[in-house]
Motif scaffolding. Structure first.
Motif, PDB file in Angstrom:
ATOM      1  N   GLU A  13       0.998  -1.077   0.158  1.00  0.00           N
ATOM      2  CA  GLU A  13      -0.121   0.012  -0.069  1.00  0.00           C
ATOM      3  C   GLU A  13       0.829   1.408   0.014  1.00  0.00           C
ATOM      4  OE1 GLU A  13      -2.284   0.262   3.531  1.00  0.00           O
ATOM      5  OE2 GLU A  13      -2.997   2.382   2.973  1.00  0.00           O
ATOM      6  N   GLY A  14       0.629   2.243  -1.045  1.00  0.00           N
ATOM      7  CA  GLY A  14       1.345   3.470  -0.975  1.00  0.00           C
ATOM      8  C   GLY A  14       2.748   3.322  -1.699  1.00  0.00           C
ATOM      9  N   VAL A  15       3.565   2.309  -1.937  1.00  0.00           N
ATOM     10  CA  VAL A  15       4.494   2.062  -2.639  1.00  0.00           C
ATOM     11  C   VAL A  15       4.413   1.954  -4.014  1.00  0.00           C
ATOM     12  CG1 VAL A  15       6.920   0.642  -2.552  1.00  0.00           C
ATOM     13  CG2 VAL A  15       5.320   1.049  -0.268  1.00  0.00           C
ATOM     14  N   THR A  16       5.558   2.846  -4.646  1.00  0.00           N
ATOM     15  CA  THR A  16       5.540   2.435  -6.180  1.00  0.00           C
ATOM     16  C   THR A  16       7.234   2.258  -6.427  1.00  0.00           C
ATOM     17  OG1 THR A  16       5.909   4.732  -6.224  1.00  0.00           O
ATOM     18  CG2 THR A  16       3.723   3.844  -6.919  1.00  0.00           C
ATOM     19  N   ILE A  68       7.666   5.631  -1.036  1.00  0.00           N
ATOM     20  CA  ILE A  68       6.662   5.428  -0.125  1.00  0.00           C
ATOM     21  C   ILE A  68       5.876   6.605   0.041  1.00  0.00           C
ATOM     22  CG2 ILE A  68       8.584   5.109   1.554  1.00  0.00           C
ATOM     23  CD1 ILE A  68       6.523   3.450   3.017  1.00  0.00           C
ATOM     24  N   THR A  69       4.482   6.543   0.172  1.00  0.00           N
ATOM     25  CA  THR A  69       3.856   7.436   0.676  1.00  0.00           C
ATOM     26  C   THR A  69       3.238   7.277   1.956  1.00  0.00           C
ATOM     27  OG1 THR A  69       2.741   7.628  -1.508  1.00  0.00           O
ATOM     28  CG2 THR A  69       1.618   8.918   0.368  1.00  0.00           C
ATOM     29  N   LEU A  70       3.731   8.056   2.970  1.00  0.00           N
ATOM     30  CA  LEU A  70       3.794   7.757   4.364  1.00  0.00           C
ATOM     31  C   LEU A  70       2.429   8.548   4.969  1.00  0.00           C
ATOM     32  CD1 LEU A  70       7.455   8.020   5.501  1.00  0.00           C
ATOM     33  CD2 LEU A  70       6.072   5.969   5.444  1.00  0.00           C
ATOM     34  N   GLU A  82       8.449  14.049  16.256  1.00  0.00           N
ATOM     35  CA  GLU A  82       8.624  13.759  17.516  1.00  0.00           C
ATOM     36  C   GLU A  82       9.732  13.016  17.900  1.00  0.00           C
ATOM     37  OE1 GLU A  82       5.143  12.013  19.177  1.00  0.00           O
ATOM     38  OE2 GLU A  82       3.955  13.725  18.378  1.00  0.00           O
ATOM     39  N   LYS A  83      10.117  12.269  17.080  1.00  0.00           N
ATOM     40  CA  LYS A  83      11.663  11.327  17.252  1.00  0.00           C
ATOM     41  C   LYS A  83      12.752  11.955  16.810  1.00  0.00           C
ATOM     42  CE  LYS A  83      10.478   7.114  19.218  1.00  0.00           C
ATOM     43  NZ  LYS A  83       9.328   6.194  18.966  1.00  0.00           N
ATOM     44  N   LYS A  84      12.467  13.457  16.140  1.00  0.00           N
ATOM     45  CA  LYS A  84      13.626  14.188  15.550  1.00  0.00           C
ATOM     46  C   LYS A  84      14.182  13.362  14.608  1.00  0.00           C
ATOM     47  CE  LYS A  84      14.390  17.507  19.221  1.00  0.00           C
ATOM     48  NZ  LYS A  84      13.480  17.541  19.572  1.00  0.00           N
ATOM     49  N   MET A  85      13.586  12.494  13.805  1.00  0.00           N
ATOM     50  CA  MET A  85      14.046  11.817  12.702  1.00  0.00           C
ATOM     51  C   MET A  85      13.188  12.099  11.295  1.00  0.00           C
ATOM     52  SD  MET A  85      13.746   7.961  14.352  1.00  0.00           S
ATOM     53  CE  MET A  85      14.951   7.084  13.267  1.00  0.00           C
ATOM     54  N   THR A  86      14.066  11.967  10.078  1.00  0.00           N
ATOM     55  CA  THR A  86      12.992  12.059   9.015  1.00  0.00           C
ATOM     56  C   THR A  86      12.329  10.785   8.801  1.00  0.00           C
ATOM     57  OG1 THR A  86      14.761  10.976   7.801  1.00  0.00           O
ATOM     58  CG2 THR A  86      15.245  13.087   7.612  1.00  0.00           C
ATOM     59  N   ALA A  87      11.067  11.034   8.291  1.00  0.00           N
ATOM     60  CA  ALA A  87      10.132  10.115   7.921  1.00  0.00           C
ATOM     61  C   ALA A  87      10.749   8.885   7.475  1.00  0.00           C
ATOM     62  CB  ALA A  87       8.854  10.832   7.231  1.00  0.00           C
ATOM     63  N   ASP A  88      11.517   9.038   6.343  1.00  0.00           N
ATOM     64  CA  ASP A  88      12.045   7.667   5.894  1.00  0.00           C
ATOM     65  C   ASP A  88      12.972   6.958   6.768  1.00  0.00           C
ATOM     66  OD1 ASP A  88      14.030   9.747   5.729  1.00  0.00           O
ATOM     67  OD2 ASP A  88      14.416   9.232   3.384  1.00  0.00           O
TER      68      ASP A  88
END
Ligand code: DCS
Length: 511
Positions: free
Chosen positions: A415-418, A432-434, A444-450
């Motif tokens: 789902e959401g991945v091409t 990936i569409t997160l 919140e965790k000070k991380m990039t979403a990927d």
């Protein structure tokens, strides 16, 4: 106490100094620390060996100590194109020759009877020939690498391209990385020296530019066009950089691409060469994946040197450095650190300078040089070892092709991945569409979403991939890079694990 010491003799002052030094070394810690070290080194980022792989190593150690605490029984290192780490078998002929060179006692007449039972005659003959040209593998060689091996590399390039190659223009290196770093050092002066690099790119380029304090000049690959390279984008990139006062001196082409896996068409390469010629830009062609070609009819490999040569005398001044390695292809001998680069149309005075900087490190390691000899001059039809060599190469190649297709299919079903299919190399780079909640949780965790996604994958499945931000990606998009190197008999389980993880991740963060 200190005051009383000051009031006393000279010797006491020395004592005071010594005390102070001791005192300061306990109070302030080491002389060499992250504040005193070279800031350029501190700022370098190299995601392929970055935070995720470091965590993966820690999990691997934990599995050995107490596997009961984790949901998986092994860590799968898909962060790096390191085939033999994931049990790809080395090519038998290559190891036979290498082992004979390592122990020349085996080549002595008195041992011939025994050795002939273990090794085919052509492996023995090759080792003898190499040793005749090398002397001892424990000795430094010529700084450019052993002449005999450079001659074989030149013949390999001639066979591949149909144009002459000159052994004197070939430098053997410790993997392609060393060559790339040397050439980038040679090309750049200061923060205004720019080198065009693809985005996404293999972070050797951004890291090296960062080390020499030069400017990366990004050009974007087009994901919607199978990560194609649009010459208009090259023009946009160079114009913008020059407007900002950057002296753009070189362009890096990674073909086939890492992390993107695209293989450039001949016409596209011609356009790139025309662009560099017009803009007076040196070409750096990273062609380490030249034999990892999975759609050979639709997208065969064309070396930049061959296309350049085919364009005739008008382009006879176009400078090119092209890089190759023993780490990739079906050879996969990453640990031996073999590679070479060819200098094409380079000014003779610059060639002297290349020689000078190469001689500072004396010579590339001899094991790597031997592997370059074997990669560029393998057994041929009619040789005793040819059938086995061919069978091994074909089996690895076919299996890589199958795994590339299977993993792309697996990603495209999420789902959401091409995910574009791999035309070459060893990687897939799905987008990936997160869900917004996942992006929030990452913040919140000070991380990039990927990175957050990749870390969650590692913690739940033991599969280590690299977040797209480690390679560069269009702002607002998220990707990750995975090799398709896990062993084929484990591949279905590997894909199923990724599917389960993805589903539970999406369910958890769905709005
Ligand atoms: N160029 C590219 C495009 C690469 O992918 C690599 C290695 C190199 C050069 C350098 O390799 P060697 O120095 O071993 O010849 N690829 C890294 C990667 O992305 N995964 O594994 C290593």
């Amino acid at each position: 106490m200190i005051r009383s010491l000051i009031r006393t003799t000279k010797t006491s002052c020395v004592q005071l100094n010594q005390r102070n030094i001791r005192y300061s070394s306990t109070k302030h810690g080491k002389v060499l620390n992250v504040n005193t070290m070279h800031p350029l080194i501190k700022n370098v980022e190299y995601a392929v060996r970055g935070a995720l792989p470091i965590r993966a190593e820690a999990l691997s150690a934990q599995l050995k100590k107490d596997p009961s605490k984790l949901n998986f029984d092994k860590v799968v290192f898909c962060n790096i194109g390191n085939p033999q780490q994931l049990n790809q078998k080395p090519i038998t002929f290559f190891r036979q020759v290498a082992s004979l060179c390592e122990n020349p006692e085996l080549l002595k007449a008195e041992n011939r009877g025994l050795v002939s039972k273990l090794y085919p005659a052509d492996a023995i003959a090759r080792a003898e020939l190499l040793m005749k040209n090398i002397g001892s593998i424990g000795a430094y060689t010529h700084s450019k690498g052993i002449t005999h091996i450079r001659e074989n590399v030149a013949k390999f390039i001639e066979r591949r391209d149909g144009y002459p190659a000159e052994p004197e223009n070939i430098y053997l290196t410790q993997g392609a990385s060393e060559g790339v770093q040397k050439v980038i050092q040679l090309l750049t002066h200061n923060t205004k020296s720019g080198i065009m690099i693809p985005i996404p790119q293999y972070p050797l380029y951004s890291a090296t530019l960062s080390l020499v304090d030069a400017a990366p000049v990004p050009y974007y690959l087009n994901e919607k066009e199978d990560w194609g390279l649009d010459p208009a984008e090259l023009k946009r990139s160079v114009t913008e950089a020059r407007k900002n006062g950057v002296n753009v001196c070189a362009l890096v082409i990674i073909n086939p691409g890492n992390p993107t896996g695209q293989c450039l068409s001949e016409e596209n390469i011609r356009e790139i060469i025309r662009f560099c010629h017009e803009e007076r830009i040196v070409l750096l062609a990273d062609e380490v994946y030249q034999t990892n070609i999975y759609q050979p009819e639709r997208r065969p490999f064309h070396s930049l040197k061959k296309v350049l040569m085919s364009m005739g005398p008008e382009y006879s001044e176009q400078e090119l450095f092209s890089f190759h390695s023993t780490s990739k292809g079906m050879v996969g001998e990453c640990g031996r650190r073999g590679g070479y680069f060819e200098c094409v149309n380079i000014d003779p005075e610059i060639m002297d300078q290349v020689y000078k900087i190469s001689s500072i490190s004396l010579c590339p390691n001899v094991h790597g040089q031997i592997m370059v000899d074997l990669m560029t001059n393998p057994p041929v039809e009619g040789d005793e070892s040819y059938p086995q060599y061919r069978a091994e190469m074909d089996a690895i190649f076919q299996s890589l092709s199958r795994r590339a297709i299977k993993l792309a299919k697996c990603f495209n079903n999420l789902e959401g991945v091409t995910c574009n299919e791999a035309e070459g190399a060893m990687y897939l780079f799905p987008q990936i569409t997160l869900p917004p909640k996942a992006i929030e949780a990452a913040k919140e965790k000070k991380m990039t979403a990927d990175s957050f996604y990749a870390l969650s994958m590692l913690d739940s499945t033991g599969v280590c991939v690299i977040p797209g931000s480690g390679f560069g990606q269009e702002p607002g998009t998220y990707h990750f890079r995975s090799t398709f190197l896990p062993e084929e008999h484990l591949f279905d389980g590997f894909c199923a694990g990724l599917q389960d993880f993805h589903k539970s991740f999406m369910d958890k963060y769905r709005d």
